[in-house]
Design a protein around this motif. Structure first.
Motif, short mmCIF file in Angstrom:
data_model
loop_
_atom_site.label_atom_id
_atom_site.label_comp_id
_atom_site.label_asym_id
_atom_site.label_seq_id
_atom_site.Cartn_x
_atom_site.Cartn_y
_atom_site.Cartn_z
N GLU A 7 0.85 -1.19 0.00
CA GLU A 7 0.00 0.00 0.00
C GLU A 7 0.88 1.23 0.00
O GLU A 7 1.73 1.38 0.88
N ASP A 8 0.72 2.13 -1.00
CA ASP A 8 1.59 3.30 -1.06
C ASP A 8 1.03 4.48 -0.27
O ASP A 8 1.75 5.45 -0.01
N ASP A 51 -2.88 -3.26 -2.79
CA ASP A 51 -3.46 -2.06 -3.40
C ASP A 51 -3.23 -2.17 -4.92
O ASP A 51 -2.29 -2.83 -5.35
N GLY A 53 -3.36 0.74 -7.36
CA GLY A 53 -2.61 1.88 -7.87
C GLY A 53 -1.31 2.02 -7.09
O GLY A 53 -1.28 2.56 -5.99
N LYS A 101 -11.98 0.86 -0.94
CA LYS A 101 -11.71 1.91 0.06
C LYS A 101 -12.78 2.99 -0.01
O LYS A 101 -13.21 3.31 -1.12
CA CA Z 1 -2.43 3.46 -4.14
#
Ligand code: CA
Length: 218
Positions: A7-8, A51, A53, A101
């Motif tokens: 997850e970024d 995630d 993206g 989300k």
């Molecule tokens: Ca992301």
């Protein structure tokens, strides 16, 4: 249970890691697709939270590569992309479930329990062998109608064993399944946890196989 979180987003990553750590999982958190793939090559994870993206390599690309390399751990996609097309792609590429989300931590926990069960071909939410039961929703173990509360690490160790009754786990396998990267592991940590579990559930609850490791009976 060892989990890789990819997850970024700092806030979401921190929140998920925090929530899962409190719930007996050992969580390693990485923030881009390339690092996710190299972590998956280095360690044995029981679950991937992914995630879509992501910098350096898109989540769908990561998913495709791990399934091509025949890694079969369950994958839950965490995504803000709620287009039907992305969800279908994710499932087609081999994800087991997805959460859109923002999601609630309670729902994340419930989905994790469900995919881990399915992945181990266990129909009942309660893990059991011929002498005891372990309830993943409460982290309690019971034997002879007496219920015992387990610490997070005690639960985590017993959960690893109870997912595969009759299988022998080495010290290294047990350590890797219950401790994440940043956790310091004392050399006698596994013995200490097993001692604590036996005190609650009986000496024969976990068997020592000399020179090889530990197991629970079927
Ligand atoms: Ca992301």
């Amino acid at each position: 249970m060892r989990v890789l979180l990819v997850e970024d987003d700092e806030l979401i990553g921190k929140a998920v890691k925090q929530a899962l750590k409190g719930e007996t999982y050992a969580v390693d958190w990485v923030q881009d697709g390339e690092t996710a793939l190299s972590s998956l090559n280095m360690e044995d994870y029981s679950l991937l939270l992914l995630d879509l993206g992501l910098p350096r390599k898109d989540g769908l690309e990561v998913l495709k590569e791990i399934r091509q390399s025949k890694k079969s751990m369950p994958v839950i996609i965490l995504t803000a992309r709620d287009s039907i097309e992305d969800r279908i792609k994710g499932l087609d590429y081999g994800a087991d479930d997805y959460l859109v989300k923002p999601f609630s931590i309670d729902e994340l926990h419930a989905r994790i329990r469900a995919v881990v069960r399915r992945n181990n071909s266990i129909a009942s939410p309660i893990l059991q062998n011929s002498i005891m039961e372990l309830d993943p929703s409460t982290c309690e173990a019971s034997r002879d109608d007496i219920t015992h509360t387990l610490s997070a690490k005690e639960y985590s160790l017993l959960h690893t064993l109870m997912l595969r009754p009759g299988n022998i786990f080495s010290r290294n396998q047990l350590e890797e399944s219950i401790y994440g990267w940043n956790e310091e592991v004392a050399s006698n940590a596994i013995e200490f946890l097993i001692h604590a579990i036996r005190k609650k559930l009986g000496k024969d609850s976990i068997k020592n196989i000399r020179g090889m490791g530990w197991m629970v009976i079927k």
